[in-house]
Design a protein around this motif. Structure first.
Motif, PDB file in Angstrom:
ATOM      1  N   LEU A 178      -2.672  -1.003  -3.664  1.00 56.05           N
ATOM      2  CA  LEU A 178      -3.349   0.222  -3.424  1.00 56.05           C
ATOM      3  C   LEU A 178      -2.577   1.325  -3.372  1.00 56.05           C
ATOM      4  N   THR A 179      -2.798   2.360  -4.181  1.00 63.08           N
ATOM      5  CA  THR A 179      -1.959   3.538  -4.158  1.00 63.08           C
ATOM      6  C   THR A 179      -3.144   4.600  -3.942  1.00 63.08           C
ATOM      7  N   THR A 214       0.827  -1.017   0.213  1.00 60.01           N
ATOM      8  CA  THR A 214       0.048   0.070  -0.108  1.00 60.01           C
ATOM      9  C   THR A 214       0.963   1.187  -0.072  1.00 60.01           C
ATOM     10  N   PHE A 215       0.626   2.093  -0.810  1.00 59.29           N
ATOM     11  CA  PHE A 215       1.482   3.390  -1.092  1.00 59.29           C
ATOM     12  C   PHE A 215       0.463   4.480  -0.772  1.00 59.29           C
ATOM     13  N   HIS A 228      -0.772   9.975 -10.600  1.00 60.34           N
ATOM     14  CA  HIS A 228      -2.250   9.369 -10.613  1.00 60.34           C
ATOM     15  C   HIS A 228      -2.498   8.443 -11.867  1.00 60.34           C
ATOM     16  N   VAL A 229      -1.540   8.705 -12.680  1.00 60.86           N
ATOM     17  CA  VAL A 229      -2.030   7.553 -13.844  1.00 60.86           C
ATOM     18  C   VAL A 229      -0.840   6.539 -13.983  1.00 60.86           C
ATOM     19  N   VAL A 230       0.139   6.475 -13.151  1.00 59.48           N
ATOM     20  CA  VAL A 230       1.017   5.135 -12.943  1.00 59.48           C
ATOM     21  C   VAL A 230       0.642   4.867 -11.602  1.00 59.48           C
ATOM     22  N   HIS A 231      -0.174   3.700 -11.302  1.00 59.62           N
ATOM     23  CA  HIS A 231      -0.906   3.387 -10.236  1.00 59.62           C
ATOM     24  C   HIS A 231      -0.838   1.962  -9.603  1.00 59.62           C
ATOM     25  N   GLY A 232      -1.516   1.587  -8.383  1.00 60.61           N
ATOM     26  CA  GLY A 232      -1.474   0.280  -8.119  1.00 60.61           C
ATOM     27  C   GLY A 232      -2.970  -0.292  -8.672  1.00 60.61           C
ATOM     28  N   ARG A 233      -3.248  -1.694  -8.291  1.00 61.65           N
ATOM     29  CA  ARG A 233      -4.297  -2.404  -8.851  1.00 61.65           C
ATOM     30  C   ARG A 233      -5.685  -1.338  -8.512  1.00 61.65           C
TER      31      ARG A 233
END
Ligand SMILES: Nc1nc2c(c(=O)[nH]1)N[C@H]1C(S)=C(S)[C@@H](COP(=O)(O)OP(=O)(O)OC[C@H]3O[C@@H](n4cnc5c(=O)[nH]c(N)nc54)[C@H](O)[C@@H]3O)O[C@H]1N2
Ligand SMILES: Nc1nc2c(c(=O)[nH]1)N[C@H]1C(S)=C(S)[C@@H](COP(=O)(O)OP(=O)(O)OC[C@H]3O[C@@H](n4cnc5c(=O)[nH]c(N)nc54)[C@H](O)[C@@H]3O)O[C@H]1N2
Ligand SMILES: [Mo]
Length: 770
Positions: A498-499, A471-472, A510-515
């Motif tokens: 989760l980011t 989680t980030f 915002h556009v390079v993100h977690g699941r």
């Protein structure tokens, strides 16, 4: 802007990332042109009313702290316009009327947004609603605040170990929010608090804690104004700290000599016009620098060591005139070792490492010898080097040898970046906060802070890359673009479950993100902040340890946007449960209660609510500055001894530094010009010495790929325009963040773990058209 089909800032229609017009270098820093640029930028982004409302309140006693740099306001007599061109730009970017709404996200898929350059993203405006991207979604969709908090709490509470979560901070966060953030994170059970400082002045903190026992600068504006010799190493104040130039001008008028140590002849250092003064508007500008030392990248440690030897020899010739034996005997440890090593420094090596002729080094030594009050200022040119900590240690050695600390007009001056990066640290944003702070926090709130050190920025990236962190959460900033090794960092973020980005404006993170990904829109410095108990104020700390209030006054971009404090308190309650002992609700309704807690926990902050309301706030204690006490492990100021290091240029290669243009704030790109370096209309340029251009068989205006070489690996940044420029042979420069893909994650400063953004070994490969 011509015909626009829909309301987003469609700059891409006319913007070719790879097109650039580069002209010759231009003129002096500041002056009338700078004032016109500020006003224009304000009008474009904010319109006339908001421009007037903001620029008249910027850095005034009853206004808000400039969200630009951490340079202090002059105490007492503030000028009617206590801001600079770049402060005005920073305000315009935040107070912009452009907005990024749910409709914007409905129009643009994340895939499409991830193809946009950072400049395009930067220019879309303020975020207005919480948004979520769930697994399998192509577009961000609106989500309620309560649902966002539940989603984050679910993820955090499902982790096997709190250390699987990361909590990043950028340096704009107020003291109040920073204090609550670290309280939330430590209550949750981890010290994983990486911050932008890890990439910025961490090396300064590491070196200064060893040397003088506190990681902060020891001078105030008045000290600078009354210094008789000021060294400015690895810093470009004309662009990054423009208000510093007025202080330097005053110092100069008082007779100070200024020595600039820099590979580049930066405009503000060479010539400066103060727009506040009539002569600045009509005159020719002042040459600020008395001695411009055009050093090779990474040569500073050798220079300071060589100067040390020359100073010791000058004292031999006239004993007692240079070395302050009494200060050393009373206050210092380690001088004998330092002296032995420094007498043995080979001056030929110094000349080779620095590229500076011995005669100039001797002139600089003479200026230091004649000075009675010396200040050394520095920024990223020193801190983002492999041997950064040792380099800053050598600079401090020079000052200690002469007793130049803890007296008026003398001392160390690491010039901070983000407007509250220093305050965030004071409030506990650090992955290795000392025991007394944690003990005070625990005692105040009845919690049990973890003691195991957390991850810094580089280790956080490794932890995500290796699946150890899932989680980030980011309180501001643009982690993806600001961090080194872009490809590795992007892949690391994408592995997270989760980011969460708590942000004012759209950016690449915002556009390079977690699941699953969340964007939570927050108030900025300029916005009005109303809570249950009425209008709220926040406080910040500047580069010289002065803590003062900041009051926003503008209408926020939408009624959905929440303050950082509110977001943290509501999230904390959801994550930590109704029985958690911290009174989150009451602190959220009235920030005075947060400040009361700060007063009880944070050293130097007693009576915080009262003292921060004094007209110019208050200055935090600094034992070396205040009383020549040095809270180090020896109880004295420590000379440091390190093997000499510098940065040789491998054959056929260049050493690349990655730096800021005049038209950006870190990863927020304001525009495509770098007026002081004569670049117009583009950012993919690489500045190269004309002799290197010839030796490498390139033509001016050639297009090249930059290929970084590290440890047998190659990294590429494509298609840059070669611009001949005054930089030492073997050295080159290009803009950050476009060049971050070239900075290896594992190439960091010894001990501070700061990425080496100022010395990347590269080769240039021509791009063949067709
Ligand atoms: N307008 C504006 N203001 C800002 C920022 C911004 O992006 N825009 N960023 C803020 C932040 S976070 C920070 S940290 C500061 C950054 O402020 P600076 O440190 O001034 O920023 P950089 O552009 O990285 O410039 C580094 C300078 O160091 C020089 N340099 C590079 N390598 C060496 C070296 O080996 N030795 C020496 N002696 N010099 C070297 C470069 O030529 C350049 O002049 O500015 C803050 N203020
Ligand atoms: N190659 C290379 N890399 C570098 C550097 C370099 O010189 N070269 N410099 C390094 C340095 S010195 C630094 S400090 C870092 C900077 O790293 P960061 O601090 O992570 O980056 P910024 O670009 O300053 O972050 C900008 C974003 O912050 C958000 N923001 C702005 N104001 C606020 C606010 O008030 N609250 C909240 N919550 N969000 C806000 C906006 O959404 C904006 O898009 O980059 C580092 N990276
Ligand atoms: Mo910074």
């Amino acid at each position: 802007m011509g015909s626009r089909r829909h309301p987003d800032q469609d700059i891409d229609a006319s913007y070719d990332e790879h097109a650039v017009v580069a002209t010759g270098r231009k003129g002096e820093a500041a002056g009338v042109k700078a004032v016109l640029v500020s006003l224009n930028r304000g009008l474009q982004q904010m319109g006339a009313l908001r421009t007037a409302a903001t620029l008249t309140r910027l850095n005034q006693r009853h206004g808000f702290d400039c969200p630009g740099c951490a340079w202090p306001e002059a105490p007492g007599g503030r000028k009617p316009a206590e801001f600079c061109e770049n402060g005005a730009k920073a305000v315009a970017e935040e107070a912009t009327k452009r907005t990024v709404t749910p409709e914007f996200f409905a129009r643009h898929s994340v895939a499409e947004l991830s193809e946009k350059p950072e400049y395009w993203l930067s220019q879309q405006g303020r975020l207005t609603h919480p948004m979520v991207l769930r697994p399998g979604d192509t577009h961000y969709r609106p989500i309620s605040w309560d649902e966002s908090y539940r989603l984050i709490a679910e993820h955090l509470n499902a982790l096997d170990d709190p250390d699987q979560a990361l909590f990043y901070t950028s340096g704009r966060t107020s003291n109040e929010a920073a204090f609550l953030y670290q309280l939330l994170v430590r209550s949750f059970g981890t010290n994983n608090l990486p911050d932008c400082s890890n990439m910025c002045h961490e090396s300064s903190g590491t070196a200064l804690v060893d040397a003088i026992g506190i990681g902060k600068g020891s001078v105030s504006v008045l000290d600078l104004e009354h210094a008789d010799c000021i060294v400015i190493a690895g810093q470009n104040p004309g662009t990054n700290h423009p208000r510093m130039l007025s202080v330097l001008e005053t110092a100069k008028a008082n007779g100070a000599k200024i020595i600039a140590i820099n590979p580049l002849p930066e405009a503000g250092l060479m010539r400066f016009k103060d727009p506040q003064k009539v002569h600045g508007v009509v005159g020719d500008g002042v040459a600020l620098t008395d001695e411009f030392v055009q050093i090779r990248i990474g040569g500073d440690m050798a220079l300071f060591a060589g100067l040390g030897r020359l100073l010791l020899e000058a004292d031999d010739a006239a004993p007692g005139t240079v070395v302050d034996r009494e200060f050393i005997a009373t206050h210092c440890a380690g001088f004998d070792d330092y002296e032995a090593q420094t007498r043995a420094v080979d001056l030929d090596t110094v000349v080779e490492a620095t590229g500076i002729p011995l005669a100039q080094i001797q002139r600089v030594a003479q200026m230091l010898i004649e000075s009675e009050r010396t200040v050394v200022c520095w920024a990223m040119g020193l801190t983002q080097q492999r041997h950064a900590v040792a380099t800053i240690g050598e600079a401090t050695n020079l000052l200690l040898m002469r007793g130049m600390i803890g007296k008026p007009g003398a001392g160390v001056c690491p010039v901070r970046g983000h407007s509250n990066v220093q305050g965030d640290r004071t409030m506990g944003i650090w992955e290795k906060m000392p025991e007394p702070f944690l003990a005070a926090l625990d005692a105040k709130f009845g919690i049990k802070s973890p003691r195991r050190h957390g991850y810094d920025t580089v280790d956080a990236i490794r932890a995500m890359r290796d699946g150890r962190a899932k989680t980030f959460i980011a309180m501001g900033g643009n982690f993806v673009s600001a961090s080194p090794d872009t490809e590795v960092t992007e892949a690391a973020l994408r592995r997270c479950d989760l980011t969460v980005q708590i942000s004012t404006k759209l950016n690449r993170s915002h556009v390079v993100h977690g699941r699953t990904a969340l964007i939570l829109p927050t108030l900025g410095r300029t916005d009005k902040d109303i809570q249950a108990a009425g209008k709220q104020l926040v406080s910040v700390e500047d580069s010289m340890s002065v803590v003062h209030l900041s009051r926003g006054s503008l209408q926020p971009p939408s009624s959905e946007v929440r303050s950082e404090v509110a977001i943290l308190c509501q999230l904390a309650r959801q994550v930590l449960g109704p029985d958690h002992p911290v009174p989150w609700e009451s602190m959220m309704s009235d920030y005075d209660r947060i400040r009361d807690a700060i007063a009880d926990v944070v050293p130097g902050c007693t009576d915080y609510n009262r003292r921060v309301r004094q007209p110019d706030g208050f200055q935090l204690p600094h034992p070396p500055r205040d009383s020549r006490e040095f809270p180090t492990h020896t109880g004295k100021a420590n000379f440091s001894v390190n093997p000499l290091e510098w940065v040789p240029v491998p054959p056929g290669r260049l050493i690349l530094q990655t730096l800021r243009s005049h038209d950006q704030y870190n990863t927020t790109i304001y525009g495509l010009d770098d007026r002081y370096r004569g670049v117009k209309g583009g950012r993919r340029v690489v500045f190269v010495n004309p002799a290197d251009i010839e030796a490498l068989g390139l033509a001016d205006g050639a297009r090249v790929d930059l290929i970084s070489e590290f440890d047998g690996e190659e990294r590429v940044a494509k298609d840059f325009l070669v611009v001949p420029y005054s930089t030492p042979a073997g050295n080159a420069a290009a803009y950050y963040p476009e060049t971050n893909p070239l900075v290896p994650l594992d190439h960091t400063a010894a001990r501070s773990n700061t990425p080496v953004s100022k010395a990347v070994v590269i080769r240039l490969e021509p791009v063949w058209a067709g």
